[in-house]
Structure formats: C-alpha cells, structure tokens
Design an enzyme around this catalytic site. Structure first.
Site, short mmCIF file in Angstrom:
data_model
loop_
_atom_site.label_atom_id
_atom_site.label_comp_id
_atom_site.label_asym_id
_atom_site.label_seq_id
_atom_site.Cartn_x
_atom_site.Cartn_y
_atom_site.Cartn_z
NE ARG A 118 -2.56 -1.41 3.48
CZ ARG A 118 -2.05 -0.80 4.54
NH1 ARG A 118 -1.96 0.52 4.59
NH2 ARG A 118 -1.64 -1.50 5.58
CE1 TYR A 128 0.49 -5.81 -2.12
CE2 TYR A 128 -0.64 -3.79 -1.52
CZ TYR A 128 -0.15 -5.04 -1.18
OH TYR A 128 -0.31 -5.51 0.11
N GLY A 163 -3.69 -4.15 -2.87
CA GLY A 163 -4.10 -3.18 -1.86
C GLY A 163 -4.34 -1.79 -2.44
CE LYS A 197 -7.29 -3.34 5.17
NZ LYS A 197 -6.18 -4.15 4.82
CB SER A 203 -0.39 -4.76 7.59
OG SER A 203 -1.57 -4.42 6.93
CB CYS A 205 0.33 -6.56 14.17
SG CYS A 205 1.40 -5.13 13.97
N GLY A 206 -0.19 -10.03 13.33
CA GLY A 206 -0.79 -11.25 13.84
C GLY A 206 -2.28 -11.39 13.63
CB THR A 253 -3.97 -13.32 8.67
OG1 THR A 253 -4.35 -12.14 7.96
CG2 THR A 253 -4.40 -14.54 7.88
NE ARG A 274 -0.12 -8.59 1.68
CZ ARG A 274 -0.85 -7.95 2.59
NH1 ARG A 274 -2.02 -8.45 2.97
NH2 ARG A 274 -0.43 -6.84 3.14
#
Length: 631
Positions: free
Chosen positions: A88, A223, A225, A232, A273, A275-276, A278, A389
């Site tokens: 992003r 991309y 995002g 988003k 993003s 940071c855990g 998913t 991704r």
C-alpha cells in the site's frame, strides 16, 4: 433505451449488452459510460457472476499474461507486481477535499478539483486496446442491513480475478436493487505495462479517494491493496458512511472462539498489517469469519458484526506447517489460489519463512532471480518479497464459520486491539470498561511500520484502532464514534488489549512464542463469561498464573512456568508512562477534535502507574498486584 446504455452498446457484445441492460439503473450505466469515454477501452466485458463469467475472467488473467499457472498444483496461479509496487502506497494515496475543508493533519489530502484533474488526466486513454472489465460486488452478506453495493471498472484481469475470490457476487443484487444511487464506485487502470504485464509508470502512481462522490480512482499500480478497490480503498468510504449513520466500519478480524462445553463466543480484533491478525483469525480449533474488515451495528442494543469480504488476501511470509496448519493445508492443496510476489521454481511456489530451504534461483517479482542478485541500489534481492501474498476464498478453509453469510451477522462477545509493542504492554489484558478499553488499547494502539506499507520499516507510530491509514473522517470523531457506539449498548462487548511482540528487557528476545496467542484468546473467552478471575493492575486486568497454567496445558499441552509468567506480566512503569506521553503528544499535535475523555482516561492511567511506582518500584511483579486484588 437511456443515452448512456446506447453509448455503450458499440463496445458490448450482444450478451454483455443484455447483461448490463438487466440492471435497470441509469446511474450504473452513466458511471460505466463516463469511465469508458475517459479510459477508451476497445471493448467492455460485464461480469454477471455466473460460473461461465467467473471462469472466463480467470482464464483471461492467464491468457493476458497477468497471472501464470503454477503447474504442480491445480488451480494455483502467480501474479507479479513491479519492484516499486509491492505494498500500500501511503504517499500516492490521497483524500480529495473541497476548498475550505480539511481532514486530520495526519492524513494525506489535496484539493478535490486539482486531484480530479490530475488523476482523470492519468486515466485518460489508459485502456486503449484493452478490455474494461466491470465487476459488481456485495460488501457484506446479501439482502442484509449490512449490505453495501459496489461497482468497479478495471483493465486488469488479475484484479477482476482477485475480486472473485475476495468478495461476494453483487450482480444479482444490482439487478434487484433497481434505480439506486447509493453504491460505491471504483475505476482502475494498470496504466503502461511492460512485456511481463507489470505497471511501469510507478512514479505517476495515484490512488485518489473522492469521498464526496463515493468514487475511488487508481492508476499506474497493480498491487491489490492499491487496485482492488473494495479492499482498503472502499473501506475508507465505508468509514465515512458508518460515521454519518451511527455504526462502525473497522479494520478487524472476526472469529468464533470455543469455550467450555462447546460454547462459541465471537470476537472482533484490530491489528495493523503484519501484527498477527490473520494468524489469530486462523487459530486451529476455532472458526474464522474474516481476517480484515468488519461492519458492526447496534441491533436491539447488542453489537452484531459481519465480514465485509468472503476471502483472504493474506501475507504469506512465515506461514509454515507448525504455526499455521490450516492455511498451510489450503496453500499446498489443489484449489483456486492467486499467489503474488513469491518465488516459483520448477512449478512450485516458495516464500520467505516457510520452514524449508529455498531454491538458489527461480522466477520472482524482479524477473529471473538468482542468489546474490542486486537491485538498482545495490541491495540483495530476496527470493520472495516480504509482503508476498495469497488470495483465497474463505470457504476453502475447513474451519470457516457457518455464520459467514448470515444476514443478521454474529453477536460480539469481545473486541481486541493488538500492535507491535516491544517494551510496554503485557501480552493480554482487559479494559476496566468499554471506555477505558477503547482509549487505552484502541486509540492508543502503537505499532512499528512494517513491509506491508512502502517506506522505512521499524519506525514506532501510533495507529489508532489500526485504522489510521484508512480513516476518512476527523480522527477525534472516530474515537468519539467508538465511545458513543458502546455507550448505547445494553450488552457491551468486553474490550481487551493484546501484544504478541513484547521483548525481554535484557536479552531483547520475544517473550511469547507464536502459538501462545491461542492461550490468550481462550483466557479472553472465559473472561467474557466471567468464568475466571483476574488481577487488577494500573493498565487493566491481567490473567492469574493458575488459569494460564491450566490453559497452556489444555490448549498447547505445554508446561507454563511461573518465571515466564512473571516476565510477561511484569508492569513496566517507565515504558508505560512513556507510551502514554507518546499517545498524548500524537493527539495534541495531530488531532484537533480529540474528545476530552481520551486525555482524562490517559491521565488516570498515568496516575495509577505513578502510585504503583511509589509503592513497588519501576518494574512490578504481577504477584504484588495479585495481593492487592485479593485484599
């Protein structure tokens, strides 16, 4: 026939003309006609969400060269973005605001008229010789109070294919809706591409959000995002809509957590993003509704939520069998998956941190790759990108929650906020109230910049409720909206703060293993139902050692040591006070409409920390607070 439909007819096949005519809405026809006139595609394809249309989009993504089949696994394809288009792009993403108005200073914005002239200039004739693909999307379950409809025009078959995996079909919803004006609009073009079908004008990348017309413009980027408008980008518009209508659009996972006797409690969770988020949503033995965006409404004085999406656009780095068994199984089994920016060698996908040795060469986002390859700045090019991704439908997961498409959503029992905080907050704690949790954990959410956004990594920053990159209303208004939403509920979700990234003060090593988060989740589920006691500290309620010891054994079959507990749940006074000071400074300098309640709650927390320091010192064992709680 309306004039817009008539103008479009020469670029539509007879079947596509019939499909578009079935949507009896001149507003839809007008948008497509105007964007067609601007971008000048050779022809227009209308995706009506039939199996045949969806398969056609998928095949065209390969035929056009935007995706390549991964030969060793049926249904798997790979897409590569340009070297300068791997996340992003904050600098290129701008809100268009009218003269005399402004959003918070922390947000990237420009004059609306200047922005429209610029971005529409970049889009002019961008689709010459190409097909404009028109996708209709339903954000949230169909036929629901949560439903928001969206329409995207793109010249990228990869973008259109990704939408098949990530969103619920919306064509029939548009047919049924008739002459509505309230829908989100996106126009996207990859711009100039090279022989590998990669956008090359990255210096002219523009992702502009016109909230006044609920339209998103994206050009010279692929991309997802930046280009899949309902990721988003439309989220930014939904935040504004939610604010005006009294509900919440949040950057949150949704999951079902099982408690004793088969009870299931639903949680929402906001994590920036990488940071855990998913990996939390996909914990084995629990159920997943979503890993990214949730709409939350007050239904009969209860908070109910839905996943806006129906798929996952997940970071693949560090996905390995031990830590991420559920998604690993999906990624290594036949089925429809679009990988992006990984390494491919001999028909097999590879990514960083997958737990096995990577090949010494192959194909990646830089083209032919070999170990030791350098970029233009002389830096080593990794085998795969850190932000590589995968896109996959949620229904491919064996633990997808059966309520995924329930029009009524699910009742929230808890809300959690988690960032990257190496120094201050303990791994899990509960707010004293809705208001305290929203301010101390949500509005104060602090993280470090990661590879998921373009720019320097490892820079500490406040990321309010993990929504800061997407906020389209004044930030203080967003805090007030959350406080007000909870105040009207007869049954408030319990608010928690989590931190998977706390480090040891002396060694600098992480104090948690990736699997430990499952224990924190189970503890939160039992706290929602008041089945376990907690210890009161200056920053919130923390678990008792005996409860965690039991849960570690039950969940992970692991012996949990008191020494580990004490390190993890020691209250670090200097670091916590410094955190409060950073949060206060951020709001004082960047947010003119901060609610006074934020400063009041932070002041009270600071006073509790100072009083604890005077009593016990700067680093306080949880045992000290446990004695106080018992007394």
């Amino acid at each position: 026939m309306n004039p817009y439909l008539e103008a479009l007819q020469p670029k539509l096949s007879p079947s596509d003309f019939k499909k578009l005519s079935a949507i009896n809405n001149p507003n839809v026809h007008e948008f497509i006609a105007k964007e067609s006139d601007l971008c000048a595609p050779e022809k227009i394809f209308i995706c009506s969400d039939t199996k045949e249309d969806i398969e056609y989009v998928r095949k065209q993504a390969i035929a056009a060269g935007e995706e390549k089949a991964i030969l060793n696994m049926e249904g798997h394809t790979v897409h590569f973005d340009g070297e300068q288009d791997q996340g992003r792009d904050r600098q290129a993403t701008k809100y268009l605001v009218s003269k005399g108005s402004t959003l918070s200073k922390a947000l990237n914005q420009m004059d609306r008229q200047e922005g429209l002239i610029e971005v529409r200039g970049l889009l002019r004739n961008s689709m010459i010789g190409r097909t404009m693909i028109v996708r209709f999307i339903s954000l949230g379950p169909a036929d629901s109070i949560f439903t928001i409809l969206g329409l995207q025009c793109t010249d990228s078959w990869y973008v259109a294919h990704s939408e098949s995996l990530l969103y619920r079909p919306g064509y029939n919803q548009f047919v049924k809706a008739g002459n509505i004006t309230d829908f989100l609009k996106v126009v996207h073009s990859a711009g100039k591409v090279n022989s590998d079908m990669v956008s090359i004008d990255y210096a002219k990348k523009a992702i502009y959000i016109d909230h006044m017309d609920e339209t998103i413009y994206s050009v010279n980027t692929q991309y997802a995002g930046n280009s899949v408008g309902f990721k988003k980008l439309a989220f930014r518009l939904a935040i504004r809509k939610a604010s005006s209508e009294g509900w919440l659009a949040e950057h949150m996972l949704l999951m079902g957590v099982f408690g004793p006797n088969g009870r299931k409690t639903y949680f929402a969770g906001a994590f920036p993003s990488a940071c855990g988020k998913t990996s939390t949503a996909m914990l084995p033995g629990e159920t997943i509704l979503g890993d990214d965006i949730a709409y939350i409404r007050d239904v009969n004085s209860t908070a109910r939520a839905v996943n806006v999406e129906s798929g996952i656009f997940g970071i693949i780095q560090d996905v390995k069998p031990k830590d991420d068994a559920l998604i690993w199984k999906v990624l290594t089994s036949p089925g429809e998956i679009v990988f992006s920016n990984i390494l491919v060698k001999d028909g097999k996908p590879y990514w960083l941190g997958m737990g096995e040795e990577l090949p010494k060469d192959g194909l990646n986002y830089t083209g032919t790759w070999y170990e030791g390859k350098k970029d233009d700045a002389g830096n080593d090019v990794p085998a795969a990108h850190k932000n590589a991704r995968y896109a996959v439908a949620l229904k491919a997961l064996e633990n997808v929650d059966p309520e995924l498409d329930n029009p009524a959503g699910v009742e929230l029992g808890g809300v959690m906020y988690g960032g990257r905080d190496a120094k201050a907050y303990v791994p899990v704690q509960q707010g004293f109230s809705w208001e305290h949790g929203i301010i101390a954990y949500g509005a104060s959410l602090e993280t470090e910049t990661t590879f998921a956004t373009i720019g320097k990594e490892g820079v500490p920053e406040i990321n309010m409720m993990s929504i800061q990159d997407f906020i389209s209303i004044p930030m203080g208004k967003n805090v007030s909206n959350n406080l007000n939403f909870g105040s009207k509920l007869a049954k408030q979700p319990t608010v928690f703060g989590v931190n998977y990234f706390l480090r040891d003060i002396e060694s600098g090593k992480y104090l948690n293993s990736p699997q430990d988060k499952h224990v924190w989740i189970k503890w939160m589920e039992q706290r929602v139902h008041k089945e376990v006691d907690a210890i009161k500290t200056p920053t919130g309620y923390i678990p008792k050692y005996e409860d965690l010891k039991r849960l570690f054994k039950e969940v992970l079959n692991k012996d949990y040591q008191k020494e580990d507990y004490n390190k993890q749940f020691t209250i670090r006074i200097p670091e916590n006070i410094a955190k409060i000071e950073r949060v206060q400074r951020f709001y004082q300098e960047n947010v003119t409409d901060t609610p006074l309640e934020l400063f009041g709650i932070l002041f009270q927390q600071r006073q509790r920390l100072i009083e604890a320091k005077e009593k016990y010192g700067e680093y306080i064992s949880p045992e000290c607070f446990e004695k106080e709680t018992q007394n």
